[in-house]
Design a protein around this motif. Structure first.
Motif, PDB file in Angstrom:
ATOM      1  N   GLN A  14     -23.837 -52.240   4.677  1.00  0.00           N
ATOM      2  CA  GLN A  14     -25.205 -53.203   5.080  1.00  0.00           C
ATOM      3  C   GLN A  14     -24.982 -54.337   5.300  1.00  0.00           C
ATOM      4  O   GLN A  14     -26.044 -54.931   5.776  1.00  0.00           O
ATOM      5  CB  GLN A  14     -25.975 -52.743   3.363  1.00  0.00           C
ATOM      6  N   GLN A  59     -33.168 -40.281   2.211  1.00  0.00           N
ATOM      7  CA  GLN A  59     -32.768 -41.711   1.243  1.00  0.00           C
ATOM      8  C   GLN A  59     -31.295 -42.084   2.573  1.00  0.00           C
ATOM      9  O   GLN A  59     -31.012 -43.514   2.238  1.00  0.00           O
ATOM     10  CB  GLN A  59     -32.681 -41.242  -0.110  1.00  0.00           C
ATOM     11  N   GLY A  95     -22.554 -39.542   4.264  1.00  0.00           N
ATOM     12  CA  GLY A  95     -22.751 -39.838   3.257  1.00  0.00           C
ATOM     13  C   GLY A  95     -21.659 -39.131   1.743  1.00  0.00           C
ATOM     14  O   GLY A  95     -20.682 -38.808   2.440  1.00  0.00           O
ATOM     15  N   ASP A 141     -27.623 -45.271  -5.780  1.00  0.00           N
ATOM     16  CA  ASP A 141     -27.115 -46.426  -4.541  1.00  0.00           C
ATOM     17  C   ASP A 141     -26.167 -45.814  -3.986  1.00  0.00           C
ATOM     18  O   ASP A 141     -25.191 -45.330  -4.398  1.00  0.00           O
ATOM     19  CB  ASP A 141     -26.529 -47.636  -4.821  1.00  0.00           C
ATOM     20  N   PRO A 142     -26.734 -44.701  -3.201  1.00  0.00           N
ATOM     21  CA  PRO A 142     -25.402 -43.912  -2.246  1.00  0.00           C
ATOM     22  C   PRO A 142     -24.415 -44.420  -1.964  1.00  0.00           C
ATOM     23  O   PRO A 142     -24.582 -45.790  -1.104  1.00  0.00           O
ATOM     24  CB  PRO A 142     -26.821 -43.205  -0.270  1.00  0.00           C
ATOM     25  N   GLU A 179     -20.522 -54.256  -2.283  1.00  0.00           N
ATOM     26  CA  GLU A 179     -19.980 -53.171  -1.085  1.00  0.00           C
ATOM     27  C   GLU A 179     -18.895 -52.520  -1.327  1.00  0.00           C
ATOM     28  O   GLU A 179     -18.013 -51.588  -1.014  1.00  0.00           O
ATOM     29  CB  GLU A 179     -20.919 -52.817   0.279  1.00  0.00           C
ATOM     30  N   ARG A 215     -31.444 -50.251   5.947  1.00  0.00           N
ATOM     31  CA  ARG A 215     -31.929 -51.489   4.984  1.00  0.00           C
ATOM     32  C   ARG A 215     -31.720 -52.929   5.809  1.00  0.00           C
ATOM     33  O   ARG A 215     -32.829 -53.857   5.898  1.00  0.00           O
ATOM     34  CB  ARG A 215     -31.350 -51.635   3.632  1.00  0.00           C
ATOM     35  N   PHE A 257     -28.558 -37.011  -2.832  1.00  0.00           N
ATOM     36  CA  PHE A 257     -29.574 -38.609  -2.371  1.00  0.00           C
ATOM     37  C   PHE A 257     -29.493 -37.752  -0.678  1.00  0.00           C
ATOM     38  O   PHE A 257     -28.934 -36.332  -0.143  1.00  0.00           O
ATOM     39  CB  PHE A 257     -28.991 -39.320  -1.587  1.00  0.00           C
ATOM     40  N   HIS A 304     -30.711 -45.745   3.703  1.00  0.00           N
ATOM     41  CA  HIS A 304     -29.951 -46.814   2.954  1.00  0.00           C
ATOM     42  C   HIS A 304     -29.124 -47.758   3.699  1.00  0.00           C
ATOM     43  O   HIS A 304     -28.818 -49.218   4.240  1.00  0.00           O
ATOM     44  CB  HIS A 304     -28.832 -46.224   2.499  1.00  0.00           C
TER      45      HIS A 304
END
Lengths: 327, 327
Positions: free
Chosen positions: B190, A244, A85, A110-111, B181, A251, A240, A248
């Motif tokens: 994602q 989290q 991240g 939104d990371p 993204e 998801r 975050f 992410h």
């Protein structure tokens, strides 16, 4: 508990349990030989390792030996996933401000994360080998968690329950290769070479109250060529938390045991705390004076990264690497 | 030889050798239990598996059983690396042309690749499960290689020598999640959920003269909801061969045994050959009529992907998946 992987000539090394003070180690033979094996079967194997750890800390283990970080591979010498991240948004703000770019409002909710390579991870004292010193060689001092299985769609709170271990990270970056690669749009590849990890991986309880809210509330020290350049607090300013970050990723897919999830460069708003990567120092210089003046790393340079607990003792041992040219 | 991984309730499954005609399988017990194990020690273990394969093809294996792709996991149910190229530049040209964007000249010399997640790979007949049908669910029919160890700095020719196995791939993509993204700049996360692989992995010699120059000179068929939508030639129009893709990754790091390297969507300049992903069909529609008209996949949709050899027999068996909603 503290776990390490000793070099034995094999790809995955040999699992050892290490005493809390990092003085003594003991092979985990009879319980498990590899760390991934423990993560695959955590509920069955980790209590047995905890028993050995207690015996070791009590000074009652019969076959203990002096722990030597130089004999360590990464706790997971290869992993099925390494996703990093950029959870300290101050780092993103600085880098963007230096190039007169805005931070999109969505970045605060939104990371920002990237998928890294995990087939060839470096031990804490392994040389960092590069073919060119012109690539903008940079360290990045970070923390990471190792997870158990976390199902697709997990909430951040549920994802946080999936944290099994914490690790220290040096996320080597080749800054001069970054712009061209990001311009291509598909993320990092060549600009993120093999990542290095601290000597031991620790269970979250080792941090006591310093592990709370999915964050590590301790200071991370970076020493470049013998000079301390950063003592960044890894807690409050982590935008975050690890739950989290894991959520992410989850998801749209499951995360399987042994996945490594990183925090990104630890970065504080208070510039007097220094820096955890040279790129950030150069961003500050650009903001202050219009141009960077600190050069990136050269062959022969050293980097030492360590995190101390509330009691002042080293949690993970230190990453101590030297930059070397490829043969 | 042809190798598959049977479901047995474990994370890595059970290695089986499969006959050339995909009719009969035999457990590799006594030689190796997992495919990664074979890749870790290829020179020692693969000749033993080749012997079993020869016996199986001669109809002389005593404990053979009917091969059932529905019992297969991905040949590597989890891998230490999955890195995917976009080696068919025609695909990139189409997608960019549809949005009036240029293809940078560098794209013809510098491969576009991304690091994918590899901790949770899908078997050939596993359902593809998503929480929302509004995510732009799309298949991507591809080929991939599995490598041995390839050192940092390897040339494309040397890298090609590192190819151990070939596989069939369905690189599931969530198109509606892609723009946001990619705008973040760190690549896919994602928008690239779990990837699926064909029933068997094969050594390159199984393709005979169809494997040459680091490319597979055969047609890849995609059948969506029972209708053939693509029969794309996987050879000549692959701008970068597999050795070039591997060498691109190895510029700044080692690639370790068991790494999976993908070709990206197989795509031809001749539109009459159809498409290997819906995004490309929509790009063509946009170029021709100003807007896409083909919708992405819905729950209950099926996709079948298969590649046939010069003799008309199936090389890898078929990927046959159904799109399902998350429970």
């Amino acid at each position: 508990m503290k776990l390490a992987t000793y070099k034995d000539g094999s790809r995955d090394g040999q699992l050892v349990v290490v005493s809390r003070d990092l003085a003594v180690a003991h092979f985990a033979t009879g319980i498990a030989t590899r760390l991934q094996q423990v993560l695959d079967d955590w509920n069955f194997l980790s209590p047995q390792l905890e028993d050995l750890y207690a015996t070791l800390n009590d000074g009652k283990a019969q076959h203990g030996f002096a722990f030597d970080p130089r004999l360590c591979m990464a706790p997971l010498p290869r992993a099925y996933q390494w996703v990093d991240g950029s959870a300290f948004i101050n780092h993103v703000e600085l880098v963007r401000r230096a190039r007169n770019a805005e931070v999109p409002p969505s970045f605060y909710e939104d990371p920002l994360m990237y998928q890294g390579g995990s087939d060839d991870l470096l031990g804490p004292c392994d040389d960092a080998v590069f073919a060119s010193a012109d690539w903008g060689i940079d360290f990045e001092s970070e923390l990471a968690v190792v997870t158990g299985d976390v199902p697709m769609g997990a909430t951040p709170a549920a994802a946080l329950e999936g944290v099994r271990l914490l690790m220290l990270v040096n996320d080597w970056s080749l800054r001069q290769l970054v712009p061209a690669e990001l311009a291509k749009g598909f993320g990092f590849l060549q600009s993120k070479p093999a990542t290095a990890f601290g000597p031991v991986a620790v269970t979250p309880d080792e941090l006591g109250a310093s592990w709370r809210g999915g964050r590590v509330h301790l200071d991370l020290e970076s020493v470049w060529n013998g000079r301390r350049v950063g003592l960044a607090h890894a807690g409050d300013e982590m935008t975050f938390h690890f739950g989290q970050l894991i959520a992410h990723v989850c998801r749209t897919r499951n995360m399987r045991a042994g996945s490594i999830v990183g925090s990104g460069t630890v970065s504080n708003k208070d510039w007097s705390r220094g820096y955890s990567c040279i790129a950030e120092k150069r961003a500050i210089e650009t903001i202050e004076a219009g141009a960077p003046k600190t050069a990136f790393m050269q062959f022969g340079d050293t980097i030492r990264i360590e995190l101390k607990g509330a009691d002042g003792t080293s949690v993970f041992g230190a990453i101590e690497q030297t930059v070397r040219p490829a043969a």
